[in-house]
Design a protein around this motif. Structure first.
Motif, PDB file in Angstrom:
ATOM      1  N   ALA A 121     -61.813 143.163  38.972  1.00 12.32           N
ATOM      2  CA  ALA A 121     -62.370 144.754  38.624  1.00 12.32           C
ATOM      3  C   ALA A 121     -63.054 144.642  37.613  1.00 12.32           C
ATOM      4  O   ALA A 121     -63.337 143.456  37.567  1.00 12.32           O
ATOM      5  N   HIS A 122     -63.426 145.898  36.748  1.00 16.00           N
ATOM      6  CA  HIS A 122     -63.903 145.436  35.521  1.00 16.00           C
ATOM      7  C   HIS A 122     -62.988 145.339  34.254  1.00 16.00           C
ATOM      8  O   HIS A 122     -63.390 144.651  33.147  1.00 16.00           O
ATOM      9  N   LYS A 123     -61.691 144.512  34.243  1.00 19.39           N
ATOM     10  CA  LYS A 123     -61.303 144.197  33.303  1.00 19.39           C
ATOM     11  C   LYS A 123     -61.812 142.882  32.852  1.00 19.39           C
ATOM     12  O   LYS A 123     -60.911 142.903  30.898  1.00 19.39           O
ATOM     13  N   SER A 174     -57.225 148.444  27.129  1.00 21.27           N
ATOM     14  CA  SER A 174     -57.924 149.649  28.046  1.00 21.27           C
ATOM     15  C   SER A 174     -58.330 150.345  26.252  1.00 21.27           C
ATOM     16  O   SER A 174     -58.987 149.719  25.598  1.00 21.27           O
ATOM     17  N   GLY A 194     -58.468 156.144  33.533  1.00 30.87           N
ATOM     18  CA  GLY A 194     -56.611 156.294  32.643  1.00 30.87           C
ATOM     19  C   GLY A 194     -56.591 155.555  32.166  1.00 30.87           C
ATOM     20  O   GLY A 194     -56.620 157.270  31.296  1.00 30.87           O
ATOM     21  N   GLY A 195     -56.355 155.000  30.996  1.00 28.87           N
ATOM     22  CA  GLY A 195     -56.568 154.511  29.634  1.00 28.87           C
ATOM     23  C   GLY A 195     -58.000 155.154  29.424  1.00 28.87           C
ATOM     24  O   GLY A 195     -58.343 155.543  28.835  1.00 28.87           O
ATOM     25  N   GLY A 196     -59.053 155.005  30.478  1.00 26.18           N
ATOM     26  CA  GLY A 196     -60.524 155.354  30.093  1.00 26.18           C
ATOM     27  C   GLY A 196     -61.770 154.059  29.822  1.00 26.18           C
ATOM     28  O   GLY A 196     -62.179 154.538  29.860  1.00 26.18           O
ATOM     29  N   SER A 197     -60.983 152.547  30.285  1.00 24.97           N
ATOM     30  CA  SER A 197     -62.475 151.438  29.625  1.00 24.97           C
ATOM     31  C   SER A 197     -63.250 151.549  30.902  1.00 24.97           C
ATOM     32  O   SER A 197     -64.598 151.549  30.364  1.00 24.97           O
ATOM     33  N   ASN A 198     -62.946 152.118  32.431  1.00 24.19           N
ATOM     34  CA  ASN A 198     -64.473 151.696  33.206  1.00 24.19           C
ATOM     35  C   ASN A 198     -65.137 152.752  32.859  1.00 24.19           C
ATOM     36  O   ASN A 198     -66.440 152.590  33.392  1.00 24.19           O
ATOM     37  N   THR A 199     -63.742 153.865  32.462  1.00 22.40           N
ATOM     38  CA  THR A 199     -64.669 155.110  32.483  1.00 22.40           C
ATOM     39  C   THR A 199     -65.741 155.169  30.848  1.00 22.40           C
ATOM     40  O   THR A 199     -67.111 154.933  31.377  1.00 22.40           O
ATOM     41  N   LEU A 219     -53.569 153.796  37.165  1.00 26.54           N
ATOM     42  CA  LEU A 219     -53.823 155.473  36.195  1.00 26.54           C
ATOM     43  C   LEU A 219     -52.684 155.342  35.509  1.00 26.54           C
ATOM     44  O   LEU A 219     -52.858 156.826  35.454  1.00 26.54           O
ATOM     45  N   ALA A 244     -59.352 149.788  44.939  1.00 26.46           N
ATOM     46  CA  ALA A 244     -58.387 149.879  44.139  1.00 26.46           C
ATOM     47  C   ALA A 244     -58.135 151.361  44.966  1.00 26.46           C
ATOM     48  O   ALA A 244     -58.855 152.258  44.664  1.00 26.46           O
ATOM     49  N   GLU A 268     -57.168 153.577  42.249  1.00 24.59           N
ATOM     50  CA  GLU A 268     -57.644 154.058  40.671  1.00 24.59           C
ATOM     51  C   GLU A 268     -58.924 154.554  41.683  1.00 24.59           C
ATOM     52  O   GLU A 268     -59.215 155.288  41.538  1.00 24.59           O
ATOM     53  N   SER A 276     -64.488 150.892  39.792  1.00 19.96           N
ATOM     54  CA  SER A 276     -64.137 149.927  38.858  1.00 19.96           C
ATOM     55  C   SER A 276     -62.767 148.571  39.326  1.00 19.96           C
ATOM     56  O   SER A 276     -63.044 147.779  38.830  1.00 19.96           O
ATOM     57  N   GLY A 277     -62.447 148.207  41.065  1.00 17.38           N
ATOM     58  CA  GLY A 277     -61.846 147.451  41.676  1.00 17.38           C
ATOM     59  C   GLY A 277     -61.871 147.907  43.240  1.00 17.38           C
ATOM     60  O   GLY A 277     -62.068 148.535  43.610  1.00 17.38           O
TER      61      GLY A 277
HETATM   62  C1  LIG Z   1     -57.020 148.940  35.057  1.00 15.19           C
HETATM   63  C2  LIG Z   1     -57.199 149.499  35.642  1.00 15.19           C
HETATM   64  C3  LIG Z   1     -58.204 151.463  35.507  1.00 15.19           C
HETATM   65  C4  LIG Z   1     -57.217 151.720  34.934  1.00 15.19           C
HETATM   66  O1  LIG Z   1     -58.127 151.883  33.669  1.00 15.19           O
HETATM   67  P1  LIG Z   1     -59.309 151.765  33.043  1.00 15.19           P
HETATM   68  O2  LIG Z   1     -59.443 151.475  31.103  1.00 15.19           O
HETATM   69  O3  LIG Z   1     -58.557 153.603  32.473  1.00 15.19           O
HETATM   70  O4  LIG Z   1     -60.269 151.813  33.285  1.00 15.19           O
HETATM   71  C5  LIG Z   1     -58.625 151.537  36.560  1.00 15.19           C
HETATM   72  N1  LIG Z   1     -59.623 151.279  38.102  1.00 15.19           N
HETATM   73  C6  LIG Z   1     -59.257 149.596  37.878  1.00 15.19           C
HETATM   74  C7  LIG Z   1     -59.627 148.508  39.291  1.00 15.19           C
HETATM   75  C8  LIG Z   1     -57.973 148.716  37.036  1.00 15.19           C
HETATM   76  O5  LIG Z   1     -57.383 148.150  37.221  1.00 15.19           O
END
Ligand SMILES: *Cc1c(COP(=O)(O)O)cnc(C)c1O
Length: 414
Positions: free
Chosen positions: A86-88, A191, A233-238, A311, A355, A357, A381-382
């Protein structure tokens, strides 16, 4: 975009208890020196580690069947191929490395679904840090594979039993720990949320997504996309997928939220059967920032819901709330069933198991492709391996169309 006071229009800021201010100020200083000004070559080392440890750059891939299905060019930014799935990791690696430059010795983090905790545990093992992750008790039971992954990477997992035992409580617990251990500890938030400088800093670490994608679209498609879709979700991949396109007027940005089972809320019970804070939320303060969130008339944070635990959060990053207010980004949402259908569709048509999400972004594409222009970029994102058990369960329960027959497991997989 970010200003020095950490405000994005009306949103953002630093709404924290006095005890946290020294830590916040120290972090602000480190963010400016190392991230914004590349002091001691911090950003160069970050980029190199993202490449060697993380596997960057990730590809931008042309989706052949989806393009045919929707009669337009669909591209996928493959963050599911980043180490950890994932982008995390972009953010976790950035912050743990920053902690090293700051001379910290201990890392703490919160996690909901366990994705951020896992990325943080991996980054800590990689950079030789002690790591403690706060996780709601309920989430520990729902997300066991990620708990195993964290422990195997050497992290301690601290169960949080207060409240509902989910992400919201885990964040509060981690902030408490940080306030009492400011000297030697850095809190890696997961996030683009929390007090300044977190939203700006996490965006900067994640914006490698759109930096690469913008270049890759130019090279491969010969054009920028007409629209970019990312789940929020929190918006970090966004924010990571949007950041480098914000100044491109011709590129429409869509933040796809979890519509859950319904957009209506039960004010009396304090329950929202969705996580669509941008689409339906009001203005308030959560976890140190003013932003859009799901709250009742008294300002109490509501319980949120999504079939995808990543999310399932009642707030959203302040910068994303700002971009929506400025009409630069469009908040949209899809419900649980549409996301599950999209999960199966993408897996079968493209051989990419997303994912849950991420599946929300593809569900929006399915229902609205005619409005998205000739060239669409979707941020993957994942990957969905973490979701397989719950997808099979939910799919059976809901009778999702086009799902594979899993009756050989009837009686349950457990
Ligand atoms: C955590 C996660 C999200 C949601 O978090 P954002 O901060 O909104 O990106 C989305 N997709 C994946 C795969 C995640 O692990």
């Amino acid at each position: 975009m970010s200003t020095s006071d950490g405000k994005f229009g009306r949103y953002g800021g630093q709404y924290v208890p006095e005890a946290l201010m020294p830590a916040i100020e120290e972090l602000e200083d480190a963010y400016e020196r190392y991230v914004l000004n590349n002091e001691d070559g911090f950003m160069d080392e970050f980029r190199q580690r993202l490449r060697d440890f993380g596997g960057r750059p990730t590809p931008t891939q042309y989706a052949e069947r989806l393009s045919e299905r929707y009669d337009r060019d669909v591209y996928m930014k493959r963050e599911d191929l980043l180490h950890g799935g994932a982008h995390k990791l972009n953010n976790a690696l950035g912050q743990v490395l920053l902690a090293k430059y700051m001379g910290k010795e201990r890392i703490i983090a919160e996690t909901g679904a366990g994705q951020h905790g896992t990325a943080t545990a991996m980054a800590c093992a990689h950079l030789d840090f002690d790591c403690e992750v706060y996780m709601g008790e309920r989430d520990i039971n729902r997300q066991r594979p990620n708990v195993f992954r964290m422990k195997i990477n050497g992290a301690e997992v601290n169960p949080v039993t207060v409240g509902r035992g989910t992400l919201k409580e885990a964040i509060s617990e981690t902030m408490r720990d940080w306030a009492t251990n400011v000297e030697d500890t850095h809190y890696v938030i997961g996030s683009v949320v929390g007090p300044h400088p977190f939203p700006a800093m996490v965006r900067d670490f994640q914006s490698v997504i759109s930096e690469e994608a913008r270049e890759q679209m130019r090279e491969q498609a010969g054009t920028l996309p007409d629209s970019v879709l990312a789940c929020a979700g929190g918006g970090s991949n966004t924010m990571g997928a949007f950041a480098e396109f914000v100044d491109d007027d011709g590129v429409d940005l869509y933040a796809v939220e979890a519509g859950g089972s319904s957009l209506s809320v039960d004010e009396e019970k304090g329950v929202a059967p969705n996580s669509a804070s941008l689409s339906t939320g009001g203005e308030g303060v959560l976890h140190g920032a003013r932003t859009k969130l799901l709250q009742d008339y008294d300002g109490q944070i509501m319980e949120s819901h999504s079939v995808s635990s990543g999310l399932d959060y009642a707030g959203v990053g302040p910068e994303l709330a700002y971009l929506v207010d400025e009409n630069r980004a469009t908040p949209v949402n899809v419900d649980d069933d549409a996301a599950l259908e999209a999960f199966h569709r993408l897996s079968r048509m493209e051989g990419v198991i997303p994912a849950l999400e991420t599946a929300h972004a593809f569900a929006y594409l399915e229902n609205n492709h005619e409005d998205l222009g000739d060239t669409v970029l979707v941020n993957v994102s994942g990957r969905g391996d973490k979701d397989l058990e719950s997808v099979i369960e939910e799919t059976e329960k809901r009778g999702i169309e086009n799902a594979p027959d899993m009756s050989m497991f009837s009686g349950g997989l457990r």
